[in-house]
Design an enzyme around this catalytic site. Structure first.
Site, mmCIF file in Angstrom:
data_model
loop_
_atom_site.group_PDB
_atom_site.id
_atom_site.type_symbol
_atom_site.label_atom_id
_atom_site.label_comp_id
_atom_site.label_asym_id
_atom_site.label_seq_id
_atom_site.Cartn_x
_atom_site.Cartn_y
_atom_site.Cartn_z
ATOM 1 N N ASP A 47 -6.123 -21.336 12.847
ATOM 2 C CA ASP A 47 -7.005 -20.573 13.746
ATOM 3 C C ASP A 47 -6.117 -20.833 15.187
ATOM 4 O OD1 ASP A 47 -8.910 -18.930 14.854
ATOM 5 O OD2 ASP A 47 -10.024 -20.542 15.499
ATOM 6 N N HIS A 48 -5.766 -20.036 15.863
ATOM 7 C CA HIS A 48 -5.118 -20.128 17.187
ATOM 8 C C HIS A 48 -3.852 -20.612 17.072
ATOM 9 C CE1 HIS A 48 -9.105 -18.667 18.561
ATOM 10 N NE2 HIS A 48 -8.795 -18.364 19.647
ATOM 11 N N HIS A 51 2.939 -12.009 18.377
ATOM 12 C CA HIS A 51 1.944 -11.051 18.455
ATOM 13 C C HIS A 51 0.868 -11.710 17.573
ATOM 14 C CE1 HIS A 51 3.489 -9.212 15.012
ATOM 15 N NE2 HIS A 51 2.478 -9.111 14.531
ATOM 16 N N CYS A 54 5.959 -6.007 14.415
ATOM 17 C CA CYS A 54 5.726 -7.235 13.820
ATOM 18 C C CYS A 54 6.989 -8.109 13.825
ATOM 19 C CB CYS A 54 5.336 -7.246 12.477
ATOM 20 S SG CYS A 54 3.253 -7.003 12.178
ATOM 21 N N HIS A 66 -2.927 -11.440 15.262
ATOM 22 C CA HIS A 66 -3.937 -10.708 14.480
ATOM 23 C C HIS A 66 -5.138 -11.361 14.283
ATOM 24 C CE1 HIS A 66 -1.077 -7.750 12.750
ATOM 25 N NE2 HIS A 66 0.044 -8.601 12.806
ATOM 26 N N GLU A 75 -5.156 -8.246 7.269
ATOM 27 C CA GLU A 75 -4.557 -8.615 8.456
ATOM 28 C C GLU A 75 -4.838 -7.594 9.664
ATOM 29 O OE1 GLU A 75 0.153 -9.915 8.854
ATOM 30 O OE2 GLU A 75 -0.019 -7.722 8.765
ATOM 31 N N HIS A 119 2.148 -14.467 14.925
ATOM 32 C CA HIS A 119 3.383 -14.603 13.891
ATOM 33 C C HIS A 119 4.304 -13.682 14.548
ATOM 34 C CE1 HIS A 119 2.479 -11.159 10.949
ATOM 35 N NE2 HIS A 119 2.460 -10.660 12.187
#
Ligand code: NI
Length: 136
Positions: free
Chosen positions: A80-81, A40, A34, A42, A125, A15
């Site tokens: 996811d991913h 980047h 962030c 998480h 997170e 995100h």
């Protein structure tokens, strides 16, 4: 007699926190790393908690296998991913903070689960930062 039951699942996602109304400098100042323009990742942990009365026939508040399947089908398989900003419909105009991700997940699951059950989302997170929705 009410009992709380919880299921934990996991997804990895990228995100960027960014307010388009602000300058790059202000975004960097408010959101720090962030707000990295190149995104980047998480490792998110999601805990879905249901509160209700155990069924007299099964003794279950909710079947954990069914809950796991609901989370995987409607949440983790979509996130996811993925790049949350670019690859999902949910954060086109919504900053993908942990707070907003938890609210989005709550909204996705709320109409999939009987309204007699209270639903709470806990989203980690990082190992040290987590949010809960709704707030107790
Ligand atoms: Ni971040």
């Amino acid at each position: 007699m009410k009992v709380k039951v919880s299921r934990k699942e996991h997804f990895n996602a990228a995100h960027r926190l960014y307010n388009p109304a602000w300058s790059d400098e202000k975004n960097a100042h408010i959101f720090g790393k962030c707000s990295n323009p190149n995104y980047h990742g998480h490792n998110y942990e999601i805990i879905v908690t249901l509160t209700g009365t155990p069924d007299p026939e099964t003794g279950y508040v909710f079947d954990m296998k069914v809950l796991s399947d609901l989370i995987r089908e409607h949440v983790t398989s979509k996130f996811d991913h993925k790049n949350l900003n670019l690859d999902t419909e949910y954060f086109k105009g919504l900053n993908p903070t942990a707070e907003n991700i938890a609210v989005v997940i709550w909204k996705i699951l709320r109409d999939k689960i009987d309204s007699s059950l209270d639903l709470k989302i806990t989203l980690y997170e990082t190992e040290r930062n987590y949010v809960e929705y709704p707030a107790p």
